[in-house]
Design an enzyme around this catalytic site. Sequence first.
Site, PDB file in Angstrom:
ATOM      1  CD  GLU A 159       4.222  71.553  56.831  1.00 22.57           C
ATOM      2  OE1 GLU A 159       3.115  71.796  57.062  1.00 22.57           O
ATOM      3  OE2 GLU A 159       4.586  70.783  56.093  1.00 22.57           O
ATOM      4  CD  GLU A 199       0.496  59.880  52.937  1.00 24.32           C
ATOM      5  OE1 GLU A 199       1.683  60.480  53.427  1.00 24.32           O
ATOM      6  OE2 GLU A 199       0.495  58.650  52.699  1.00 24.32           O
ATOM      7  CB  CYS A 246       4.966  67.228  52.773  1.00 20.84           C
ATOM      8  SG  CYS A 246       5.257  65.981  51.483  1.00 20.84           S
ATOM      9  CE  LYS A 250     -11.308  70.961  47.957  1.00 15.12           C
ATOM     10  NZ  LYS A 250     -10.575  71.999  47.736  1.00 15.12           N
TER      11      LYS A 250
HETATM   12  P1  TAP Z   1      -4.632  72.243  53.724  1.00 15.26           P
HETATM   13  O1  TAP Z   1      -5.157  73.926  54.037  1.00 15.26           O
HETATM   14  O2  TAP Z   1      -4.939  71.446  54.625  1.00 15.26           O
HETATM   15  O3  TAP Z   1      -5.684  72.185  52.369  1.00 15.26           O
HETATM   16  C1  TAP Z   1      -5.684  70.821  51.560  1.00 15.26           C
HETATM   17  C2  TAP Z   1      -6.884  70.249  50.985  1.00 15.26           C
HETATM   18  O4  TAP Z   1      -7.877  70.290  52.009  1.00 15.26           O
HETATM   19  C3  TAP Z   1      -7.338  71.469  50.105  1.00 15.26           C
HETATM   20  O5  TAP Z   1      -8.005  71.007  49.086  1.00 15.26           O
HETATM   21  C4  TAP Z   1      -8.306  72.261  50.992  1.00 15.26           C
HETATM   22  O6  TAP Z   1      -9.323  72.982  50.291  1.00 15.26           O
HETATM   23  C5  TAP Z   1      -8.943  71.060  51.907  1.00 15.26           C
HETATM   24  N1  TAP Z   1      -9.695  71.374  52.971  1.00 15.26           N
HETATM   25  C6  TAP Z   1      -9.479  72.511  53.585  1.00 15.26           C
HETATM   26  N2  TAP Z   1     -10.518  72.604  54.744  1.00 15.26           N
HETATM   27  C7  TAP Z   1     -11.114  71.349  54.508  1.00 15.26           C
HETATM   28  C8  TAP Z   1     -12.297  70.911  55.306  1.00 15.26           C
HETATM   29  N3  TAP Z   1     -12.841  71.475  56.382  1.00 15.26           N
HETATM   30  N4  TAP Z   1     -12.893  69.715  54.823  1.00 15.26           N
HETATM   31  C9  TAP Z   1     -12.373  69.070  53.648  1.00 15.26           C
HETATM   32  N5  TAP Z   1     -11.382  69.517  53.180  1.00 15.26           N
HETATM   33  C10 TAP Z   1     -10.648  70.760  53.609  1.00 15.26           C
HETATM   34  O7  TAP Z   1      -3.233  72.303  53.068  1.00 15.26           O
HETATM   35  P2  TAP Z   1      -2.617  73.193  51.935  1.00 15.26           P
HETATM   36  O8  TAP Z   1      -2.199  74.518  52.479  1.00 15.26           O
HETATM   37  O9  TAP Z   1      -3.315  73.302  50.602  1.00 15.26           O
HETATM   38  O10 TAP Z   1      -1.121  72.424  51.471  1.00 15.26           O
HETATM   39  C11 TAP Z   1      -0.074  72.333  52.691  1.00 15.26           C
HETATM   40  C12 TAP Z   1      -0.109  71.262  53.640  1.00 15.26           C
HETATM   41  O11 TAP Z   1      -0.108  70.057  53.031  1.00 15.26           O
HETATM   42  C13 TAP Z   1       1.406  71.269  54.174  1.00 15.26           C
HETATM   43  O12 TAP Z   1       1.113  71.190  55.643  1.00 15.26           O
HETATM   44  C14 TAP Z   1       2.013  70.183  53.788  1.00 15.26           C
HETATM   45  O13 TAP Z   1       3.009  69.522  54.640  1.00 15.26           O
HETATM   46  C15 TAP Z   1       0.777  69.194  53.513  1.00 15.26           C
HETATM   47  N6  TAP Z   1       1.453  68.288  52.522  1.00 15.26           N
HETATM   48  C16 TAP Z   1       1.692  67.065  52.869  1.00 15.26           C
HETATM   49  C17 TAP Z   1       1.916  66.157  52.075  1.00 15.26           C
HETATM   50  C18 TAP Z   1       2.388  64.785  52.321  1.00 15.26           C
HETATM   51  S1  TAP Z   1       2.368  63.394  51.257  1.00 15.26           S
HETATM   52  N7  TAP Z   1       2.286  64.300  53.563  1.00 15.26           N
HETATM   53  C19 TAP Z   1       2.164  66.449  50.526  1.00 15.26           C
HETATM   54  C20 TAP Z   1       1.890  67.653  50.394  1.00 15.26           C
HETATM   55  C21 TAP Z   1       1.219  68.511  51.239  1.00 15.26           C
HETATM   56  P3  TAP Z   1      -9.007  74.470  49.718  1.00 15.26           P
HETATM   57  O14 TAP Z   1      -7.538  74.469  49.559  1.00 15.26           O
HETATM   58  O15 TAP Z   1      -9.725  74.624  48.479  1.00 15.26           O
HETATM   59  O16 TAP Z   1      -9.589  75.141  50.689  1.00 15.26           O
END
Ligand code: TAP
Length: 502
Positions: A406, A275, A309, A200
């Site tokens: 963050e 992660e 991240c 997804k």
């Molecule tokens: P999120 O909002 O957490 O979204 C990540 C994924 O989770 C998306 O595909 C999102 O779907 C999905 N999601 C949201 N709500 C969900 C639920 N209730 N059930 C299942 N899946 C759900 O993060 P983001 O804003 O996309 O990315 C930024 C974050 O990712 C930052 O905090 C960053 O630090 C972290 N990150 C961490 C790493 C590692 S390796 N630690 C690497 C990259 C990023 P939709 O977007 O389609 O709603």
Amino acid sequence: MSQVTDIREFADLSPNVREFIGRTQKLYIDGQWVAAASGKTFDTIDPSTEQVICKVAEGGREDVDRAAKAAHKAFHGEWSRMIPTAREALLLKWADLVEANADMLAELESLDNGKLVMFAKMIDVPASIQLIRYYAGWATKIEGATTNVSVPIPGMEFHAYTLRQPVGVVGQIIPWNFPLVMAALKLAPALAAGCTSILKPAEQTPLSAIRLVELAEQAGFPKGVINLITGFGEVAGQALVEHPLVRKIAFTGSTVVGKHIGKVAMDSLKRVSLELGGKSPVIIAKDANLDEAIPGAANAIFFNHGQVCVAGTRLFVEEPIFDDVMGGMMQIAGSMKLGGGRSPESQMGPLVSKEQHERVLGYIQKGRSEGGEVLTGGSRHGDKGYFVQPTIFKNCGPASTLYREEIFGPVLVANSYKDADEIAAQANDTIYGLAASVWTQNLSLAHRLARRIEAGTVWVNCHHLIDPALPFGGFKQSGIGREQAADGIELYTETKSVLMRI
Ligand code: TAP
């Protein structure tokens, strides 16, 4: 819902990218490209121009259910009988196809995410290929062990060994900051281990994952082994985490959503790897080579527009060199050219979405209102697209919001420090523990800090360098589990003990 932009407005894109975005994108379930059961679609947006790129199928609960059943059937069918060398060959063929489509993937990634095409070509696409090839090699190297057991029953002999077996159907949920790399990092080890997957992607950036799965189909993976559900996290993601046929969830994203997923997954005791977010420190000691440390620290925060991240968001500079370092950092930040990802002059692109743009500008406002001093940047750039100037704050101490939360944008908080042996405690003063970098010529100090800093990765005299052979993940609230290396295979396998009376 808004209109898809006239394809003529994307005249600078390659013909194959124009053809790709000219269609409504579908879900991939059981080896078929299909519309969502609801018939719904959503728009994906070019963050440089705010134009709609194309429409994408909005997968829901029913689609996830079909995908889970297909993945379950595939897991127990041809895929489970496929010999490891055949799985390896498929992965290698897929990597070759990704390489042959590198330019197209880089353009799609830039269009959807906003990152520079140049960086996508240099970093995202090669890193994805490297990950798939690395894990192709693992398909033939998954081993158990024979064990000398001491079962105390007189007159009986035993032969004991362990097997490492695939977990089964895995749900893989990824964010928008490195969409292609994240898809490869999730799919490659799972497939090498013999699992089947439902991927997804983030709603903001589905396009490169769709192309990646098209290439997997071309490579010849059996139907049902890889399934792709585009859509929203609260609906499709949630359904995946709840589905009884899904044995494991591998999630990369925010700490807030990660905690929620962990709780939901526990209801059915699914295996979970997380992660999550970070607030990584960058420490520059007074003996550091500043010709490397200053551009290194700038890259640590501004690479990928701060949407990393492991971004080096908290800079700690030893007091005697603080002004020199800040002068250098301000010079780099102030001269960065912001622009669209496809313009060869651009050095930094837009943030991924309107929501993220507003969020980051809100943090900058908050920093000012809490008494932080903006040394450079601090505003939106231009009036179209989600651009934010590279921004450096000082006077944001440990109690401030900018120091603690963050931001996921190009916003740095810089502080000086006096005592090299105390700095680890300051660096560790965060709920996160994903990464850190230390810039020094003093070998002993580097090793001392590497031991003391609570983070999954510590870089010395570099930042952002990641290799598939090195485990990657977080301490504290930055996650659970390690991806990459042998750890990546462990995430997708169960250990079975076999005890045989002989
Ligand atoms: P999120 O909002 O957490 O979204 C990540 C994924 O989770 C998306 O595909 C999102 O779907 C999905 N999601 C949201 N709500 C969900 C639920 N209730 N059930 C299942 N899946 C759900 O993060 P983001 O804003 O996309 O990315 C930024 C974050 O990712 C930052 O905090 C960053 O630090 C972290 N990150 C961490 C790493 C590692 S390796 N630690 C690497 C990259 C990023 P939709 O977007 O389609 O709603």
